[in-house]
Structure formats: C-alpha cells, structure tokens
Design a protein around this motif. Structure first.
Motif, short mmCIF file in Angstrom:
data_model
loop_
_atom_site.label_atom_id
_atom_site.label_comp_id
_atom_site.label_asym_id
_atom_site.label_seq_id
_atom_site.Cartn_x
_atom_site.Cartn_y
_atom_site.Cartn_z
N ALA A 179 0.83 -1.21 0.00
CA ALA A 179 0.00 0.00 0.00
C ALA A 179 0.87 1.26 0.00
N GLN A 180 1.95 1.24 0.76
CA GLN A 180 2.86 2.38 0.81
C GLN A 180 3.53 2.62 -0.54
N ILE A 181 3.94 1.54 -1.20
CA ILE A 181 4.56 1.66 -2.52
C ILE A 181 3.58 2.27 -3.52
N LEU A 182 2.33 1.79 -3.50
CA LEU A 182 1.32 2.31 -4.41
C LEU A 182 1.12 3.81 -4.20
N TYR A 183 1.06 4.22 -2.95
CA TYR A 183 0.85 5.65 -2.67
C TYR A 183 2.08 6.49 -2.99
N LEU A 184 3.26 5.94 -2.83
CA LEU A 184 4.47 6.68 -3.20
C LEU A 184 4.51 6.94 -4.71
N ILE A 185 4.14 5.91 -5.49
CA ILE A 185 4.07 6.07 -6.95
C ILE A 185 3.01 7.11 -7.30
N TYR A 186 1.87 7.00 -6.65
CA TYR A 186 0.73 7.90 -6.86
C TYR A 186 1.11 9.35 -6.59
N PHE A 251 3.45 -1.87 -13.32
CA PHE A 251 4.41 -1.47 -14.36
C PHE A 251 5.43 -0.49 -13.79
N TYR A 252 4.95 0.50 -13.04
CA TYR A 252 5.85 1.49 -12.46
C TYR A 252 6.76 0.87 -11.40
N TYR A 253 6.20 -0.06 -10.64
CA TYR A 253 7.01 -0.72 -9.61
C TYR A 253 8.16 -1.48 -10.25
N PHE A 254 7.87 -2.27 -11.28
CA PHE A 254 8.93 -3.02 -11.98
C PHE A 254 9.91 -2.07 -12.66
N PHE A 255 9.39 -1.00 -13.23
CA PHE A 255 10.24 -0.03 -13.93
C PHE A 255 11.21 0.65 -12.97
N LEU A 256 10.70 1.08 -11.81
CA LEU A 256 11.54 1.77 -10.82
C LEU A 256 12.60 0.85 -10.22
N HIS A 257 12.29 -0.46 -10.16
CA HIS A 257 13.24 -1.43 -9.61
C HIS A 257 14.08 -2.09 -10.71
N LYS A 259 13.38 -3.75 -13.26
CA LYS A 259 12.98 -5.08 -13.73
C LYS A 259 12.31 -4.89 -15.10
N TRP A 260 13.16 -4.53 -16.09
CA TRP A 260 12.65 -4.11 -17.39
C TRP A 260 11.83 -5.20 -18.07
N LYS A 261 12.30 -6.44 -18.00
CA LYS A 261 11.61 -7.54 -18.68
C LYS A 261 10.20 -7.74 -18.12
N LYS A 262 10.08 -7.67 -16.78
CA LYS A 262 8.76 -7.84 -16.16
C LYS A 262 7.83 -6.69 -16.53
N ALA A 263 8.38 -5.48 -16.61
CA ALA A 263 7.56 -4.32 -16.97
C ALA A 263 7.05 -4.44 -18.40
N ILE A 264 7.94 -4.78 -19.31
CA ILE A 264 7.57 -4.91 -20.72
C ILE A 264 6.64 -6.10 -20.95
N ALA A 265 6.77 -7.12 -20.08
CA ALA A 265 5.98 -8.35 -20.25
C ALA A 265 4.52 -8.18 -19.87
N ILE A 266 4.16 -7.04 -19.27
CA ILE A 266 2.76 -6.84 -18.88
C ILE A 266 1.92 -6.60 -20.13
N GLU A 267 1.23 -7.63 -20.55
CA GLU A 267 0.48 -7.61 -21.81
C GLU A 267 -0.61 -6.56 -21.81
N GLU A 268 -1.22 -6.35 -20.65
CA GLU A 268 -2.32 -5.38 -20.54
C GLU A 268 -1.87 -3.98 -20.93
N VAL A 269 -0.67 -3.59 -20.51
CA VAL A 269 -0.16 -2.25 -20.81
C VAL A 269 0.05 -2.09 -22.31
#
Length: 499
Positions: A179-186, A251-257, A259-269
């Motif tokens: 929840a804290q991570i989500l709000y920090l991104i927000y 997507f932002y969580y993986f991107f900030l950490h 984890k490029w492959k996981k971010a790009i792998a999100i089919e929905e995005v």
C-alpha cells in the motif's frame, strides 16, 4: 460476520475523513471564505464519531473477504454521506440527493456533475470537489492500510474488495508495504504533473485541482469549459498524465526497480497503449479536416481518447458534435476502461484481453475438438478461478446495466441519453452523449434517476460485488445469528462467573 472489526475500521475511516477535510478548510482561510466554517463542523463531527467507534478495540481482529466487502462498501457510503454535508451546509448544493450525487461522483472518480455553473462555487468547495477525486483514485482503505497495521495477513481482503481488476496481489510480502509503494508512486506522479503544469504557467490553484482530477482520473474541472480554456501545452500535459494514471501501477514498480523484462511483459499495458494509439489515429482522420492545424487535430483526438478510456471525463471540445464514427469509438472506450491496478474505471483492459482470448479458444475448440489450449496472459496460464470470475463479472455487469437502463428509461429521455448516462456512471466516466454530453450535466435527471446513477457510480468503482454483498439478505441474516450466539455466550459466561 465480525461486525466489531467492521465498526472499528469504519471509525478509522471517519477519522481519516476528518483529517482530509483540513485542505479545504485551509483553502477557505487563505481566500477568506466563510464556507470553511461548514467544513470545520463536518470535520469535528467525523472526528467525534470516529473516536467513539474506535474507543473500544474488537477482541477478534481477523476478517475474511465478506467482512472486507462489507467494510469497503460501507466505507465509501459513509465517506460520501459526510463528504456531501459541507455542500449542503454552505448552501452551494442545498438538496441532499444532488449533494450526495456530486460527492459520490467525486469519490468514485466519475466526474458526472449536477452543477450548471461550476465557477460559482467557492474556492473551498472547488478544492474539496477535486480533492475527492484524489482520495478516491487510489482508495481510502488502501491509504488506511498504508499507515495503520490492522489485522495481519487478512487485510489483503480489504485491498481485494477496493482495488480495481480481476485479481489483486502483493508487490512485496507485506500488505502495508504494498500500500505504501502504491501511494508513493501515486504521489510521485502527482508532484511531477503539478510541476509541469506550473512550468506551463497554469495558476497554482488550477494546477492543484487539475492534478487531483487527473490523478484520480476523475474529471471535475473548476471551469465551466472543463479543460478547453487551457493552453495547448497544458492540455498535452493533462492528456499524457491521464494516460499514465490509467496504467497498471505494477508497471511502475517493476520499472523503478529496473525489472525491465517484467515491466515490458505486462500484456495489458501493451494492449492499452495500442488501443489508445489506434483510436487516436481513427478519430484524427475523421475530424482533422474541420480543424485549422494538424497539431490541434492530434491533440483533440489524443486528449479525448485518453480522457474516455481512463474514465477521466475532461474535455477540450464538445465531442457530442463529432460524426458518428468518432462518437462510436468513444462509447466503446467507455466500456473498455483503463488497466487493472490503476485509478481508472470501466471493465478494464485485462478483462477484455481475457474475454477475447476465451472467445478465440472456444472458437478454435469447434474446429479442433480434441485440442487442449490454455489461456495465457503475460506468458502464464490463467487459473480456472480467474476465468470463471471474469465471466461472472461480465454477466453481472450486463445485468446491472440493463436494470439501470430500465429504471432510468422511466424519464422518457432519448435512447442515446439513457444509454450513455448509465455507461458514463457505471464505468465512472463522467460525461455521456445527448442531454448528458460534455456541454451538459446530470441536473436534468429526476431524483429517482440520480439515485440509480449514484448507485451505479458506487457499484462500478467497487467492482460490483462489494455493493451487491452489502445488500445480500443472507449476509445480514448470518450477522444476526452470530450476534445472538455471542449474546448467549456472554450470558453463559456471566452465569458461570456468578456460580
């Protein structure tokens, strides 16, 4: 059902709302507006009731999904009820049904309004109106989980009940940390948008309110023209951030950490971006001849596509005057919605992906009956429970839509108005077409229709089932039985102590 923990969490929600009423109070003091007094009164009432409801901590602090659904539904109703009171006390929206409609529209990030002249509101109420979008965007219970440790592992049920999407998981092992991570991104995205709007010479008060509205993908403007009177640069910034807030926050969580492959792998995005680009291109080729420059055509097309698919509802043009093709695309985008795990509404792109792949699988099954084909998203096979819940969600959604249209049709408005008024509220869009188009408002609706559409906003924001469960008679029958058993147990204990 554990009613004591429900009462306890609702008390915390009211205390949080009391704190959240401070920004409009400060705004009222800055501008010297007497409306701030009404907000002080409501804040004190919320704080007092919240204190009384949390003074006794429940003995059993564990709750399951049904408690999570009930708590979530009641939290949003409580927040909206008390959030509507300042509008009534100030006299700016004197009637309860109208004030409740406007507040629910704010918290659910819908942006549908009953106000014919937004600019007559005080700065105090304008800020509160936009701030409700920011609060509702990520969710008040996610905020609660971010700051208060509640009930160990079972608090995932609160996040599941409030967060949009077919499935909700943890980014990290602890829910509080997630929840804290989500709000920090927000908050980070909000700060970035605010800075860019200030660089574009937007007045500070406008920049704050527009950032709140964009972050929550809400759409409450502080000008009667919505976003039409802002500069081209400012409109581009708002459009881009509507798109960004409609993306799955994973997507932002993986991107900030990194984890490029996981971010790009999100089919929905990928689907989400493709739908936006394709829709923008089609609309541009339909409207560009009527506009003076290519840039303006691209900007208007891109802005309205981002506004509708993310369910924000801002507008730079009265798109109800466009040709049939562009309007049809926008209506389609109303139903598709943004990504799961974002601040947007609608069916969600992830569900559309699942439904499309399910259709392809079933069609292939007729050609190759003996073939075994699994549905995969992001390279992983989906569980049967996810497929079943998606199908059930879609069927329930269609049923609610039809019932809502039937009830609103008693007004005898034209079909386009009736159809899109339900689409705009159930999908948390804001403006529809016809008499509820971007240049109109929902004040033309009767109180019955306003109540139906208010319910649609709530049920749409909470992914249908929390509100359905809240009104399920079996739930309250179980609660009464549990209360009777508890009462009998306490009497037996007293007798035992007496002996």
């Amino acid at each position: 059902m554990n009613t004591s923990i429900v009462r306890f969490i609702l008390g915390y929600v009211l205390k949080i709302e009391a704190v959240l009423l401070i920004p409009p109070i400060i705004t009222g003091l800055i501008y010297g507006e007497k409306q701030a007094i009404s907000y002080v009164i409501v804040a004190l009432v919320c704080a007092g009731l919240g204190f009384l409801m949390t003074i006794k901590k429940p003995e059993d602090t564990v709750f399951y999904l049904k408690e999570g659904c009930v708590t979530t539904a009641l939290s949003w109703i409580f927040m909206s009820f008390f959030g509507a009171l300042p509008f009534m006390l100030t006299g700016e929206i004197p009637h309860f049904v109208d004030a409740f409609f406007e507040t629910v529209s704010g918290f659910t990030t819908t942006g549908a309004s009953i106000l014919e002249d937004v600019e007559r509101l005080s700065h105090t109420s304008l800020l509160w109106r936009s701030f409700t979008h920011w609060i509702g965007g990520m969710g008040v219970l996610v905020f609660l989980l971010a700051i208060i440790p509640l009930t160990g592992g079972s608090n995932i049920n609160l996040m599941k009940a409030e967060s949009p999407g077919p499935s909700v998981g943890k980014l990290v092992p602890k829910i509080k940390s997630t929840a804290q991570i989500l709000y920090l991104i927000y908050i980070g995205l909000c700060i970035l948008e605010f800075i860019l709007l200030i660089i574009g010479k937007m007045p500070i008060f406008h920049a704050i309110c527009m950032t709140f509205g964009t972050a929550g993908t809400g759409g409450f403007g502080i000008l009667n023209s919505s976003a039409a009177d802002y500069t081209a640069y400012q409109q581009w910034v708002i459009a881009v951030f509507m798109l960004l807030f409609g993306i799955n926050f994973n997507f932002y969580y993986f991107f900030l950490h990194k984890k490029w492959k996981k971010a790009i792998a999100i089919e929905e995005v990928r689907w989400y971006i493709a739908i936006i680009l394709a829709s923008t291109a089609i609309i541009f080729f339909n409207i560009h001849n009527a506009l003076p420059t290519v840039e303006e055509g691209i900007r208007q097309s891109f802005f309205q596509v981002c506004s509708i698919i993310t369910t924000s509802g801002f507008s730079t043009v009265n798109f109800d005057m466009w040709n049939t093709m562009p309007k049809l695309i926008l209506v389609t985008l109303m139903f598709i919605g943004a990504c799961a795990g974002s601040t947007g509404g609608g069916l969600k792109v992830s569900r559309i992906i699942i439904l499309v792949k399910t259709f392809v699988k079933e069609a292939s099954g007729y050609l190759h009956p003996k073939s075994i084909k699994k549905i995969k998203v992001d390279g992983e096979s989906l569980d049967h429970d996810v497929l079943r819940s998606t199908n059930v969600y879609f069927i329930t959604y269609v049923m609610i839509y039809i019932i809502s249209m039937f009830l609103v049709s008693f007004e005898d408005k034209d079909l386009i108005t009736t159809f899109t008024s339900v689409a705009a509220t159930l999908n948390n869009i804001g403006p529809g077409l016809g008499l509820v188009g971007p240049a109109q408002n929902f004040n033309i609706m009767s109180n019955l229709s306003k109540v139906v559409l208010t319910f649609d906003m709530l049920i749409g924001r909470l992914e249908l089932f929390p509100m359905i469960i809240l009104f399920h008679p079996v739930l309250w029958k179980e609660a009464l039985i549990a209360k009777e058993h508890q009462h009998k147990w306490k009497k037996m204990q007293k007798k035992a102590c007496g002996k």
